[in-house]
Design an enzyme around this catalytic site. Structure first.
Site, PDB file in Angstrom:
ATOM      1  N   ASP A 197       0.835  -1.186   0.000  1.00 17.29           N
ATOM      2  CA  ASP A 197       0.000   0.000   0.000  1.00 17.29           C
ATOM      3  C   ASP A 197       0.878   1.247   0.000  1.00 17.29           C
ATOM      4  O   ASP A 197       1.853   1.333   0.760  1.00 17.29           O
ATOM      5  CB  ASP A 197      -0.897  -0.037   1.247  1.00 17.29           C
ATOM      6  CG  ASP A 197      -1.799   1.165   1.364  1.00 17.29           C
ATOM      7  OD1 ASP A 197      -2.710   1.302   0.537  1.00 17.29           O
ATOM      8  OD2 ASP A 197      -1.584   1.976   2.291  1.00 17.29           O
ATOM      9  N   GLU A 250       1.705  -0.447  -5.061  1.00 15.03           N
ATOM     10  CA  GLU A 250       0.766   0.627  -5.378  1.00 15.03           C
ATOM     11  C   GLU A 250       1.668   1.845  -5.569  1.00 15.03           C
ATOM     12  O   GLU A 250       2.148   2.425  -4.587  1.00 15.03           O
ATOM     13  CB  GLU A 250      -0.226   0.846  -4.238  1.00 15.03           C
ATOM     14  CG  GLU A 250      -1.264   1.900  -4.581  1.00 15.03           C
ATOM     15  CD  GLU A 250      -2.218   2.192  -3.434  1.00 15.03           C
ATOM     16  OE1 GLU A 250      -3.394   2.494  -3.717  1.00 15.03           O
ATOM     17  OE2 GLU A 250      -1.793   2.134  -2.256  1.00 15.03           O
TER      18      GLU A 250
END
Length: 723
Positions: free
Chosen positions: A362, A398
């Site tokens: 993330d 990401e």
């Protein structure tokens, strides 16, 4: 003294500074006990706190200090023991020092966590309700937080995984399925009620059967590290559902365990991994190492903030304030060796001792920052590249954060794949009729070479996705023009405003059968495009069933039917064909290497007849010119040659396959398309026609090359080349 009763205080033997955390073992003279080790560089004193079943606390000073690590071996402490730390030091928020021994702190290396994080005022290191909030974070709160916070649990781990067989699916052959452990299993009728919402539920044959029937090769689990709920959600009677608020990087989230929370969750997680591996399915974890649940200076003191705030977090020049590249209040200072060690120790633990096969990071750009800027030579990326364990697993970035210069799509080095939002946006825009031309779409369908054809990267560096947990479901993408997040309690201000969606003529659910039929066709178009594109496709759990979140594009706090999979859709005649098409496309992808290439297309002829590995055609059956790419177009033909696939098979033989022509037509009226003749083909067999509701079998129609066919409005045709 606790509740008027004096508890015996065992002495801590010196023990060892490594490994960090609580490790049960046999100590000197064959005495069983647990070694505790905590990095707390600036602390003045550290006390280990043991809790019995009644919650009574025994405090044991750790007096040994080696290389900034406080440590001690406590004889007689066995697996199942609950514990925490109290760390003493200066209270000087103006310099970033926030030690407060009144706060019980979770061990960053705890293997299991027992209890839930509530957020009463006692768990804040400062006086949360101080009248002047401008200075509240500077006023120390001396109330004891121990009754209000979870405890770490000593876990004994002697599993060698000798009976496990990792699938080791090559990147090019992978199909990723993003799911939430609780949401995927919570309503599944084939899973016993007591197992729904748990790791054991995901390991149940009924859950595994769906994954196998669908054909995916890997599940990407939304965060399963122990996480906490935010104060603003708890005040509204909501909870953090997605889990992007980690506080324990070694502990499986206890609320997802059916078997217990005093260490049993560890074994349950492992059994889940084994069950998925036995079915040929890899396990990828969505991990949140960029920030923690402690938020900024006004957030709670749960672990790192009280252990060494300045050592773990990035602070601003005004050290009282946290640097925030994540939008969550804080950012871990990954440049510091001990923070980098925490992250890499955690990653290796999940691979070697918990059996997982990879990670999706993330806000990975936050991890790649050096002192300030994103740096692809940063310590984090350098350590991953040389680590003998981590460089062998699947690594997905990401590739952005919310800080300046944080958007880094296409910039991560070899070994890494990336979520490709260029793909998402181009495909959404094409099917809603918003692309000005097809230049971008051509790159996205063929592997995004403009982003990834450098440094030895391959087409599978692109994780292609149209939807993810964050945003609309696929059904909502074609059903809502505007977000409907009222249930989140933020007056619909949260969530993205630009979704590139199209409601097909009505907002939300409707009884208009024409609109409903168009939406189902659009879903077929989107899924077919995704699964026929070069790169690694990622599906979101439930999109193959037509799952809806009722227009909520930010359901992070909806632990209810808004987020849970509705398994009745699998038996609904309107939606079952969508599952049939998705599984058939995945099987087709697995059978045909031309659809999952390991090298980029060259676009050049490799034989005397002029046939190229990739060619593009207009609706007139002519190869596209430079001008065609810049002209508005709703129709595009993509030819993939199966005889020009680079590389060889495991026995050294050339890789040969069928050739295919894919026709994508996003126009609202039927189009005439001239099928290219020799050398491209002599005839074509239709394998997929998304205009059809029935998707169990291929249409089977055969057309001669050089003939003109009618492509229905808003349709994808997949044709296999014959002759």
């Amino acid at each position: 003294m606790v509740n008027g009763t004096a508890l015996p205080v065992p002495a801590a033997w010196p023990g060892s500074s490594t490994p960090l955390g609580a490790r049960f073992r046999v100590g000197p003279d064959g005495v069983a006990g647990t070694n505790f080790a905590l990095w707390a560089a600036g602390a003045e004193a550290v006390r280990l706190c043991l809790f019995d079943e009644q919650g009574r606390e025994t405090r044991i000073p750790l007096t040994e200090l080696t290389h900034e690590i406080w440590h001690g071996f406590v004889p007689g402490v066995l697996p199942g023991q609950r514990y925490g730390y109290r760390v003493d030091g200066r209270w000087d928020p103006w310099t970033g020092a926030r030690w407060n021994p009144a706060k019980l702190l979770l061990d960053p290396y705890a293997r299991a966590v027992d209890g839930e994080f509530g957020l009463p005022p006692e768990v804040y290191g400062h006086v949360r309700d101080w009248p002047d909030q401008q200075v509240a974070d500077t006023v120390r709160d001396d109330r004891d937080s121990a009754p209000h916070v979870p405890k770490g649990v000593v876990v004994h781990d002697d599993d060698d995984w000798s009976d496990d067989h990792r699938p080791k699916t090559p990147w090019a052959d992978s199909v990723i399925y993003e799911l939430h452990v609780r949401g995927f299993t919570r309503l599944h009728p084939g899973i016993p009620a007591e197992l729904r919402g748990t790791y054991a539920g995901l390991a149940h044959p009924a859950a595994v059967e769906h994954l196998v029937n669908l054909g995916v090769t890997a599940v990407e689990l939304l965060p399963v590290h122990q996480f906490a709920h935010e104060d603003h959600l708890l005040k509204r009677g909501l909870r953090n559902y997605w889990g992007y608020n980690s506080i324990g990087y070694f502990a499986p989230h206890a609320a997802y365990a059916a078997s217990g929370t005093t260490g049993q969750q560890v074994g349950e997680f492992k059994r889940m991994v084994r069950a998925l591996h036995a079915a040929g399915i890899e396990v990828v974890l969505d991990v949140v190492y960029n920030h923690t649940a402690e938020a900024g200076e006004l957030g709670p003191t749960l672990s790192l903030k009280g252990i060494d705030n300045r050592g773990y977090y990035r602070l601003q020049d005004d050290a009282r304030r946290f640097a925030d590249y994540t939008g969550c209040g804080n950012t871990l200072h990954v440049v510091r060796p001990h923070v980098l060690r925490l992250i890499t120790d955690s990653l290796r633990y999940w691979v070697t001792e918990m059996g997982v096969d990879g990670f999706r990071f993330d806000l990975a750009a936050a991890l790649a920052r050096s002192m300030h800027d994103v740096d692809m030579l940063s310590p984090f990326l350098a350590v991953i590249a040389q680590d003998p364990v981590l460089r062998r697993v699947k690594l997905i970035a990401e590739p952005w954060d919310v800080g300046s210069g944080g958007y880094q799509v296409g910039a991560f080095p070899p070994l890494w794949t990336e979520w490709n939002d260029h793909y998402r946006d181009a495909v959404r825009d094409f099917w809603r009729g918003a692309l000005p031309d097809v230049r971008d779409l051509g790159y996205r369908l063929s592997g995004s070479s403009d982003l990834y054809a450098w440094g030895g990267r391959r087409p599978y560096a692109s994780v292609n996705f149209i939807t993810a947990h964050d945003g609309y479901t696929l059904r909502d993408l074609v059903s809502y023009q505007a977000k409907h997040n009222e249930a989140n309690g933020e007056n619909n201000r949260d969530g993205a405003g630009d979704n590139r969606s199209w409601n097909c003529g009505a907002e939300g659910e409707t009884a208009d059968e024409d609109v409903r039929a168009l939406r189902r066709r659009q879903l077929r178009n989107l899924l077919t495009t995704l699964l026929l594109s070069t790169g690694v496709p990622m599906l979101v759990a439930g999109d193959e069933l037509g799952r809806t979140q009722r227009g909520n594009n930010n359901a992070y706090c909806q632990d209810n039917e808004i987020s849970w999979l509705d398994w009745t859709l699998l038996d609904d005649p309107d939606w079952r064909p969508l599952f049939d098409l998705t599984s058939r496309l995945i099987r087709l992808r697995h059978r045909h290497p031309v659809l999952r290439r390991r090298a980029f297309f060259s676009g050049r002829a490799h034989s005397a007849d002029g046939l190229r590995d990739l060619a593009w055609f207009t609706a007139q059956g002519e190869e596209m010119t430079e001008g065609d790419w810049y002209a508005p177009a709703a129709t595009l033909g993509m030819y993939l040659s199966g005889r020009d696939i680079p590389g060889r098979d495991e026995r050294g033989a050339p890789v040969l396959d069928d050739s295919f022509l894919t026709v994508l037509h996003a126009g609202d009226r039927p189009a005439q398309f001239l099928l290219p003749g020799p050398p491209w083909a002599e005839r074509y067999e239709v394998l997929v026609d998304t205009s059809r509701e029935d998707q169990e079998e291929a249409p089977g129609a055969v057309h001669g090359a050089g003939t003109t066919i009618t492509v229905p409005a808003r349709t994808v045709l997949l044709l296999r080349v014959a002759g």
